[in-house]
Design an enzyme around this catalytic site. Structure first.
Site, PDB file in Angstrom:
ATOM      1  N   GLY A   1       2.762  -1.162   4.253  1.00 34.46           N
ATOM      2  CA  GLY A   1       2.830   0.251   3.894  1.00 34.46           C
ATOM      3  C   GLY A   1       4.260   0.689   3.667  1.00 34.46           C
ATOM      4  N   GLY A   2       4.847   1.315   4.680  1.00 35.59           N
ATOM      5  CA  GLY A   2       6.190   1.902   4.568  1.00 35.59           C
ATOM      6  C   GLY A   2       7.230   1.000   3.916  1.00 35.59           C
TER       7      GLY A   2
ATOM      8  CB  SER B   1       4.897  -1.823  12.051  1.00 27.54           C
ATOM      9  OG  SER B   1       4.453  -0.498  12.281  1.00 27.54           O
TER      10      SER B   1
ATOM     11  CD  GLU C   1      -3.638  -2.724   7.226  1.00 26.45           C
ATOM     12  OE1 GLU C   1      -2.461  -2.808   6.863  1.00 26.45           O
ATOM     13  OE2 GLU C   1      -4.383  -1.807   6.870  1.00 26.45           O
TER      14      GLU C   1
ATOM     15  CG  HIS D   1      -5.861   1.765   4.849  1.00 27.08           C
ATOM     16  ND1 HIS D   1      -5.468   2.808   5.654  1.00 27.08           N
ATOM     17  CD2 HIS D   1      -4.839   0.888   4.820  1.00 27.08           C
ATOM     18  CE1 HIS D   1      -4.241   2.563   6.093  1.00 27.08           C
ATOM     19  NE2 HIS D   1      -3.839   1.415   5.611  1.00 27.08           N
TER      20      HIS D   1
ATOM     21  CG  ASN E   1      -1.703   1.237   1.404  1.00 22.53           C
ATOM     22  OD1 ASN E   1      -1.797   2.043   0.483  1.00 22.53           O
ATOM     23  ND2 ASN E   1      -2.289   1.414   2.579  1.00 22.53           N
ATOM     24  CD1 TRP E   2       3.511   1.052  -2.797  1.00 13.68           C
ATOM     25  CD2 TRP E   2       3.379   2.076  -4.772  1.00 13.68           C
ATOM     26  NE1 TRP E   2       4.162   0.269  -3.712  1.00 13.68           N
ATOM     27  CE2 TRP E   2       4.094   0.873  -4.933  1.00 13.68           C
ATOM     28  CE3 TRP E   2       3.175   2.895  -5.894  1.00 13.68           C
ATOM     29  CZ2 TRP E   2       4.611   0.464  -6.169  1.00 13.68           C
ATOM     30  CZ3 TRP E   2       3.680   2.497  -7.113  1.00 13.68           C
ATOM     31  CH2 TRP E   2       4.400   1.291  -7.250  1.00 13.68           C
ATOM     32  CE  LYS E   3      -0.133   3.414   4.626  1.00 13.42           C
ATOM     33  NZ  LYS E   3      -0.187   3.495   6.067  1.00 13.42           N
TER      34      LYS E   3
ATOM     35  N   GLY F   1       2.101   2.245  10.598  1.00 17.29           N
ATOM     36  CA  GLY F   1       3.018   3.366  10.439  1.00 17.29           C
ATOM     37  C   GLY F   1       3.687   3.797  11.728  1.00 17.29           C
TER      38      GLY F   1
ATOM     39  CD  GLU G   1      -3.167   5.624   6.454  1.00 13.49           C
ATOM     40  OE1 GLU G   1      -3.055   5.682   5.221  1.00 13.49           O
ATOM     41  OE2 GLU G   1      -2.306   5.078   7.186  1.00 13.49           O
TER      42      GLU G   1
HETATM   43  P1  PGA Z   1       2.700   0.187   7.606  1.00 11.27           P
HETATM   44  O1  PGA Z   1       1.252   0.419   6.918  1.00 11.27           O
HETATM   45  O2  PGA Z   1       3.242  -1.109   7.048  1.00 11.27           O
HETATM   46  O3  PGA Z   1       3.509   1.370   7.186  1.00 11.27           O
HETATM   47  O4  PGA Z   1       2.461   0.111   9.059  1.00 11.27           O
HETATM   48  C1  PGA Z   1       0.355  -0.642   6.728  1.00 11.27           C
HETATM   49  C2  PGA Z   1      -0.887  -0.139   6.057  1.00 11.27           C
HETATM   50  O5  PGA Z   1      -1.239   1.042   6.208  1.00 11.27           O
HETATM   51  O6  PGA Z   1      -1.578  -0.900   5.355  1.00 11.27           O
END
Ligand code: PGA
Length: 242
Positions: free
Chosen positions: A226-227, A205, A163, A93, A8-10, A169, A95
């Protein structure tokens, strides 16, 4: 079932960065025995579609509107996504839920709409830290699944991502015990709801140094990352580690 590694590149990577990343990822493709999915921002959908035409690596949207077209200023269309070759859509998600106020009712419409287009929804669920501390983790997962899947088609493919919001994050990965308990609960409840074939991802994470042990936990079919998915070599290290 092959393990699933979804990035997930956001709100990261413009079209040229997307092309560069995907060409690099394709150079590793032959050695990676897994299902790979990337979720670029909408402005990089077209770049993803053309970069992955000759690849088994798939891609999807981080969010789409619950309608295909019409007076919905600022939204992105699942119909366009499909036309460009996208196959998946993240729905709910954390967010989207917490920063943009998306409700379970809206998410149920999105799941149904995405499936009606023959695309695969990845429904994201998970508790906040206060909810975990109040011992509401199971209740939150149960409610988000029950409401989010209220209009879902049991004959079509479905992916669910657990999640925990406090692990996204933050560098605070859930312990193996926490992942074990939550995945066991979610898998059992999905079965009760009639979605026994749904794949179940963990997200929050995930990094090369914790991925191998997390992937051994029962009912962990892969990751939503994500990251650590923004750098090709780090993403590949996680995929190779399994
Ligand atoms: P993260 O994000 O791996 O940076 O914690 C996961 C996500 O938002 O799906």
């Amino acid at each position: 079932m092959k393990k699933i590694f979804a990035g997930n590149w956001k709100l990261n990577k413009n079209p040229s960065e997307t092309r560069r990343f995907l060409h690099q990822l394709k150079s590793h493709e032959a050695q990676l025995d897994a299902e790979l999915i990337v979720f670029p921002p909408a402005t990089s959908w077209e770049a993803s579609g053309s970069a992955l035409l000759d690849s088994k690596i798939t891609w999807g949207a981080q969010n789409v509107c619950s309608q295909g077209s019409g007076a919905f200023t600022g939204e992105n269309s699942g119909v366009v996504l499909k036309d460009l070759g996208g196959k998946f859509v993240l729905v709910g998600h954390s967010e989207r839920r917490h920063l943009f106020g998306e409700s379970d009712t809206l998410l149920a419409d999105k799941v149904a709409f995405v499936q009606a287009l023959d695309l695969t929804p990845v429904l994201c669920v998970g508790e906040t830290l206060p909810q975990r501390e109040a011992q509401q983790t199971n209740e939150i997962n149960r409610t988000q699944l029950q409401l989010g899947l209220a209009k879902a088609d049991r004959t079509k493919r479905l992916i669910v991502a657990y999640e925990p919001v406090w692990a996204i994050g933050t560098g605070k990965v859930a312990t193996e015990q926490q992942v074990l308990q939550a995945h066991d609960f979610v898998a059992t409840f999905l079965q009760e709801l009639g979605f026994s074939n749904a794949a179940l991802l963990y997200g929050g994470s995930v990094k090369p140094d914790n991925s191998a042990s997390l992937l051994k936990i029962p009912h962990v079919d892969g990751f939503l990352i994500g990251g650590a998915s923004l750098d090709v070599e780090t993403f590949v290290k996680i995929i190779r580690g399994h």
